[in-house]
Design an enzyme around this catalytic site. Structure first.
Site, PDB file in Angstrom:
ATOM      1  N   GLU A 496       0.742  -1.213   0.043  1.00 39.09           N
ATOM      2  CA  GLU A 496       0.093   0.230  -0.236  1.00 39.09           C
ATOM      3  C   GLU A 496       1.021   1.065   0.027  1.00 39.09           C
ATOM      4  O   GLU A 496       1.545   1.530   0.825  1.00 39.09           O
ATOM      5  CB  GLU A 496      -0.949  -0.034   1.284  1.00 39.09           C
ATOM      6  CG  GLU A 496      -1.796  -1.106   1.246  1.00 39.09           C
ATOM      7  CD  GLU A 496      -2.325  -1.459   2.759  1.00 39.09           C
ATOM      8  OE1 GLU A 496      -2.195  -0.716   3.332  1.00 39.09           O
ATOM      9  OE2 GLU A 496      -2.846  -2.691   2.989  1.00 39.09           O
ATOM     10  N   GLU A 527      -3.550  -6.704   3.265  1.00 41.28           N
ATOM     11  CA  GLU A 527      -2.458  -7.350   3.703  1.00 41.28           C
ATOM     12  C   GLU A 527      -2.249  -8.889   3.367  1.00 41.28           C
ATOM     13  O   GLU A 527      -0.984  -9.224   3.281  1.00 41.28           O
ATOM     14  CB  GLU A 527      -2.223  -6.868   5.028  1.00 41.28           C
ATOM     15  CG  GLU A 527      -1.983  -5.524   5.489  1.00 41.28           C
ATOM     16  CD  GLU A 527      -3.294  -4.536   5.502  1.00 41.28           C
ATOM     17  OE1 GLU A 527      -3.014  -3.479   5.695  1.00 41.28           O
ATOM     18  OE2 GLU A 527      -4.349  -5.445   5.372  1.00 41.28           O
ATOM     19  N   GLN A 549       2.252  -1.931   5.833  1.00 37.70           N
ATOM     20  CA  GLN A 549       2.495  -0.513   6.102  1.00 37.70           C
ATOM     21  C   GLN A 549       2.763  -0.222   7.512  1.00 37.70           C
ATOM     22  O   GLN A 549       3.618   0.644   7.808  1.00 37.70           O
ATOM     23  CB  GLN A 549       1.023   0.331   5.675  1.00 37.70           C
ATOM     24  CG  GLN A 549       1.571   2.034   5.692  1.00 37.70           C
ATOM     25  CD  GLN A 549       0.149   2.636   4.987  1.00 37.70           C
ATOM     26  OE1 GLN A 549      -0.656   2.967   5.369  1.00 37.70           O
ATOM     27  NE2 GLN A 549       0.308   2.662   3.571  1.00 37.70           N
ATOM     28  N   ASP A 552       1.090  -2.499  13.223  1.00 40.67           N
ATOM     29  CA  ASP A 552      -0.209  -2.762  13.811  1.00 40.67           C
ATOM     30  C   ASP A 552      -0.955  -3.769  12.888  1.00 40.67           C
ATOM     31  O   ASP A 552      -2.020  -4.477  13.359  1.00 40.67           O
ATOM     32  CB  ASP A 552      -1.052  -1.519  14.141  1.00 40.67           C
ATOM     33  CG  ASP A 552      -0.124  -0.652  15.084  1.00 40.67           C
ATOM     34  OD1 ASP A 552      -0.430  -0.721  16.391  1.00 40.67           O
ATOM     35  OD2 ASP A 552       0.650   0.134  14.377  1.00 40.67           O
ATOM     36  N   TYR A 553      -0.902  -3.466  11.646  1.00 45.69           N
ATOM     37  CA  TYR A 553      -1.710  -3.997  10.480  1.00 45.69           C
ATOM     38  C   TYR A 553      -1.417  -5.667  10.300  1.00 45.69           C
ATOM     39  O   TYR A 553      -2.044  -6.091   9.191  1.00 45.69           O
ATOM     40  CB  TYR A 553      -1.714  -3.309   9.273  1.00 45.69           C
ATOM     41  CG  TYR A 553      -2.373  -1.939   9.489  1.00 45.69           C
ATOM     42  CD1 TYR A 553      -3.053  -1.431  10.646  1.00 45.69           C
ATOM     43  CD2 TYR A 553      -1.922  -0.776   8.608  1.00 45.69           C
ATOM     44  CE1 TYR A 553      -3.380  -0.333  10.928  1.00 45.69           C
ATOM     45  CE2 TYR A 553      -2.579   0.535   8.757  1.00 45.69           C
ATOM     46  CZ  TYR A 553      -3.180   0.968  10.011  1.00 45.69           C
ATOM     47  OH  TYR A 553      -3.529   2.121  10.170  1.00 45.69           O
ATOM     48  N   ILE A 554      -0.111  -6.001  10.739  1.00 48.03           N
ATOM     49  CA  ILE A 554       0.226  -7.361  10.409  1.00 48.03           C
ATOM     50  C   ILE A 554      -0.672  -8.360  10.565  1.00 48.03           C
ATOM     51  O   ILE A 554      -0.533  -9.569  10.206  1.00 48.03           O
ATOM     52  CB  ILE A 554       1.726  -7.311  10.970  1.00 48.03           C
ATOM     53  CG1 ILE A 554       2.513  -8.253   9.937  1.00 48.03           C
ATOM     54  CG2 ILE A 554       1.794  -8.018  12.260  1.00 48.03           C
ATOM     55  CD1 ILE A 554       4.020  -8.298  10.169  1.00 48.03           C
ATOM     56  N   HIS A 594      -1.375   3.025  15.530  1.00 45.19           N
ATOM     57  CA  HIS A 594       0.043   3.344  14.848  1.00 45.19           C
ATOM     58  C   HIS A 594       1.332   3.500  15.687  1.00 45.19           C
ATOM     59  O   HIS A 594       2.180   4.381  15.474  1.00 45.19           O
ATOM     60  CB  HIS A 594      -0.356   4.546  14.108  1.00 45.19           C
ATOM     61  CG  HIS A 594      -1.300   4.740  13.247  1.00 45.19           C
ATOM     62  ND1 HIS A 594      -2.506   4.644  13.196  1.00 45.19           N
ATOM     63  CD2 HIS A 594      -1.181   4.679  11.724  1.00 45.19           C
ATOM     64  CE1 HIS A 594      -3.250   4.499  12.197  1.00 45.19           C
ATOM     65  NE2 HIS A 594      -2.393   4.665  11.262  1.00 45.19           N
TER      66      HIS A 594
END
Length: 806
Positions: A496, A527, A549, A552-554, A594
């Site tokens: 992204e 993701e 990105q 946290d989004y993993i 974040h």
């Protein structure tokens, strides 16, 4: 030959012999399912799941599958694997029995349950084979729809090889991008988000995915109305149908018992997919499942008598036989002879596989029995007790390796007071020898054991001169990635906002314009399939950098990282690899989503990957170089707050390498060892300065990599000097700090030199609150570290270090 028969054969472009061979294969596969199920019920295997009812569709699909093509399927595909010649009946049964000999069970060497298929992508030394000369299958996983993400990458690789002329020299991986990635899935699993995510992405990207859905109307006991809107995945995906501009999917629906229609459908779908890279969905309906879902239970519990009768009527093998007879291709007697020969062949394969399996087991059991009997006859104190153990062992029906170990270790315990007995020494040596053998059979190849292991990459330290400029961390990354893309055309970066703007922190700014969208590209917000793209193209010889990105989004990608990427080398005993680099950024910045640092979760779920935590961008560049020289996957977590911090640009930035598992001492000290990593290094170093003013001398160590962790045990040498240990990070309590304590205190034996209780300084157990104060009160700060380390010294010497808050 009758005129009608000739017409049929001409239309199908097949000979009578080919059709009868297809019937023979369908019969052999079905008998293998039936006998395999019986082997489980007889106690010779633990579990069985089979591909009955899908034989004909898979035979048709196999006819469209060419050398160089790829499969990403699941545990129902035995007939297909047999049809393309990469699975023998002996290998099928060897996997059912969990035979650990890779000559007998080459797909997983007994590590996966039955019907988990794979082909070799590398040789025994880990070097790539020529994929264009082989039928290729990525290694199956059990979680439903988890084969989908890597399917996207396998297909995307064909597009990359076709459209990037710089990849033309890598001919062992592609023939001008003509390869199709064939996917298979059950109808119920199409309800998974991964399926929809990948299908959407494949349509957007226009990559050669040929997706088959085996639709038997059920997901174990749950019928279709609970799974799919309109009770049809092809109807549900009607909006994906390609338009007049050719964007989208070609969607086909065909019955799983209709041999001519199946052949025609797969020929048509594969032709467009191969030539134009137009993705296709083949929805194979009216599939049956004669034996039920698996050996865990009977489908008679949840299917009505009418449904069961329908399945008997529309059994694809039965319908195939009827079609052959109706068209005069063969007689009843000819087909009965094929059926008889098929059963005999399957029984022969079963018996051969069982004998081979027993040979491997007997290497343990026979040698153990000989030594046990010797111990029984030579023991002066425990002959009767040992004889009882031997008798019990000998009477075990179908003894396995575990039984041998249990018996031997029981006798060793019995003989603990006859330590000089030669028979006891022989048993101890047996345990050592067989434990090493068992390690190879069951625990080897978690990480690379080849010449390309990252642990073999030599360190190249950064070189600085008077001309080395002081720049933002983001400029370090820009310059590093520029050099990397310039020297290696196999490197592909995506994620992204990676392309046009060069990632949200500008680490690749301007590089898409320089190297093209074919090498540095944006993706949609997905993701899980970003990670899958990376796995697929890495399996096909490319070197992906897949960006998530924020750390946290993993979570969206962890399942595929854990179930697929981290286990790939292990579950094929080193015969498949995917050297993926997952790039992300984490630790402290702002707010709940974040500033994440869920390191404990990652350490516990990603064994098989390296987890690297550089404190600055120079070290990050060094880790990228190390991993690019290796054949293992890694997660590299850059410091989220480090892109605008100043660093000196090394003169040899393009060449530096940072060794894995080697901590760096940032500050030497005498009183306490503080171990940390990532963004915490800066916080701890500031605290060490303030503690020094209070008379506390701190040794600060940056572990640099968590998997592997301090392979030379440097940290315990520091503890021997300071006799005190503090581990600090931004994870929750008991997370990565617990992991580090286990490594240092237990594995390295640091408890021997501790004069104070070891201390952890983690973040709070909640997610970080927003704002500067939220960060201060959620994560370890300088004052907290000073207070806690000083309190440790106060406990040791109250006179020298008087209490601060009393």
């Amino acid at each position: 030959m009758a005129v009608a028969e000739k017409k049929i054969l001409s239309k199908l472009q097949l000979t009578k012999e080919e059709i009868l061979n297809d019937y023979r294969l369908a019969c052999e596969s079905r008998e293998a399912s039936i006998l395999g199920r019986k082997e489980v019920f007889m106690g010779k295997a633990k579990f069985g799941i089979f591909g009955d009812g899908k034989e004909l569709a898979q035979i048709a699909m196999a006819k469209a599958f060419q050398k160089g093509d790829w499969r990403s399927g699941y545990y129902r595909d035995q007939t297909f694997m047999m049809a393309i010649g990469v699975l023998t009946l002996e290998e099928f049964f060897a996997q059912l029995y969990a035979d650990t000999n890779p000559e007998h069970e080459p797909a997983t060497a007994g590590r996966c349950m039955n019907s988990h298929f794979a082909t070799h992508l590398v040789d025994e030394q880990g070097k790539w084979l020529n994929h264009t000369e082989r039928y290729n299958s990525s290694a199956d996983v059990s979680p439903t729809a988890a084969q989908m993400p890597r399917l996207l990458g396998l297909a995307w690789a064909s597009k990359l090889y076709r459209e990037n002329p710089d990849l033309r020299p890598f001919k062992q991986f592609s023939n001008n991008g003509n390869e199709i990635a064939f996917g298979t899935i059950g109808n119920a699993s199409t309800s998974e988000g991964m399926f929809f995510e990948v299908m959407n992405a494949a349509g957007v990207m226009q990559v050669p995915v040929l997706m088959s859905v085996w639709d038997d109307g059920y997901g174990i006991s749950v019928s279709q109305e609970y799974h799919t809107i309109k009770q049809s995945i092809s109807k549900a995906l009607k909006g994906f149908q390609s338009d007049k501009d050719g964007k989208g999917f070609e969607i086909y629906e065909v019955k799983g018992w209709d041999y001519p229609a199946l052949l025609e459908t797969y020929r048509k779908a594969a032709a467009a997919c191969r030539q134009n890279h137009t993705p296709a969905l083949v929805h194979v309906t009216e599939i049956t499942q004669q034996l039920g879902h698996s050996t865990s239970g009977s489908h008679e519990r949840y299917k009505s008598p009418e449904r069961l009768e329908w399945e008997r009527t529309y059994d694809c093998n039965r319908k195939f036989k009827e079609w052959i007879l109706e068209n005069g291709i063969a007689t009843e007697e000819e087909l009965e002879q094929i059926e008889k020969e098929a059963l005999a062949r399957v029984k022969q394969a079963r018996d051969t596989a069982w004998r081979n399996y027993l040979k491997g087991v007997k290497e343990y059991t026979d040698s153990a029995l000989t030594l046990l009997q010797e111990a029984a006859s030579s023991s002066k104190l425990h002959a009767e007790e040992i004889a009882a153990i031997v008798k019990e062992f000998k009477e075990t029906i179908n003894p396995i390796k575990r039984d041998a170990f249990r018996a031997v270790k029981r006798v060793i315990r019995v003989l603990r007071d006859e330590k000089d007995l030669p028979a006891r020494h022989a048993l101890v040596e047996w345990v050592k020898e067989k434990s090493a053998q068992a390690h190879d059979e069951y625990s080897s190849h978690l990480y690379s054991e080849t010449e390309e292991s990252p642990l073999r990459v030599a360190e190249v330290k950064p070189v600085y001169s008077d001309n080395s400029p002081l720049v933002d961390g983001r400029e370090i990354m820009q310059n590093y990635f520029d050099a990397l893309f310039a020297r290696d055309p196999r490197v592909i970066a995506f994620g992204e906002d990676v392309g046009r703007i060069g990632d949200v922190n500008q680490g690749m700014a301007g590089l898409q314009e320089k190297y093209g969208e074919i090498r540095i590209t944006d993706t949609s917000i997905r993701e899980c399939s970003i990670l899958g793209q990376a796995i697929g193209i890495a399996m096909r010889g490319l070197r992906p950098i897949a960006e998530i990105q924020y750390l946290d989004y993993i979570l969206y990608a962890v399942q595929i990282m854990s179930d697929d990427l981290a286990t790939l080398r292990y579950r094929t005993k080193g015969r498949q690899k995917a050297p993926v680099i997952v790039r992300t950024r984490g630790h402290r910045l702002e707010g709940i989503w974040h500033s994440g640092s869920p390191i404990g979760m990652l350490l516990h779920s990603l064994r098989g990957m390296h987890v690297l935590v550089p404190r600055d961008m120079v070290r990050a560049a060094g880790f990228y170089n190390t991993m690019m020289k290796s054949d293992d996957p890694a997660l590299i977590i850059e410091c989220l707050n480090g892109y605008r911090l100043k660093e000196r640009m090394p003169d040899n930035l393009a060449d530096i390498t940072v060794p894995l598992g080697v901590p760096e001492v940032l500050r030497e000290g005498e009183d306490v060892t503080i171990v940390t990593y990532g963004s915490m290094c800066r916080i701890v170093m500031q605290a060490a300065e303030e503690l020094a003013a209070l008379g506390v001398s701190c040794e600060v160590i940056d572990v640099q990599s968590l998997l592997p962790f301090d392979i030379h045990h440097r940290i315990v040498e520091s503890v021997k000097k300071t006799n005190r240990l503090v581990v600090a990070d931004e994870d929750v309590s008991g997370g990565a700090t617990g992991f580090m304590l286990q490594k240092i205190v237990e594995e390295q034996g640091a408890y021997r030199w501790l004069d104070s209780q070891p201390m952890t300084i983690p973040a709070k157990d909640h997610r970080p609150a927003y704002g500067s104060d939220g960060d201060y009160f959620s994560k370890p700060n300088v004052e907290e570290i000073v207070d806690k380390v000083y309190a440790m010294m106060h406990e040791f010497n109250p006179a020298k270090f008087p209490a601060l808050y009393e």
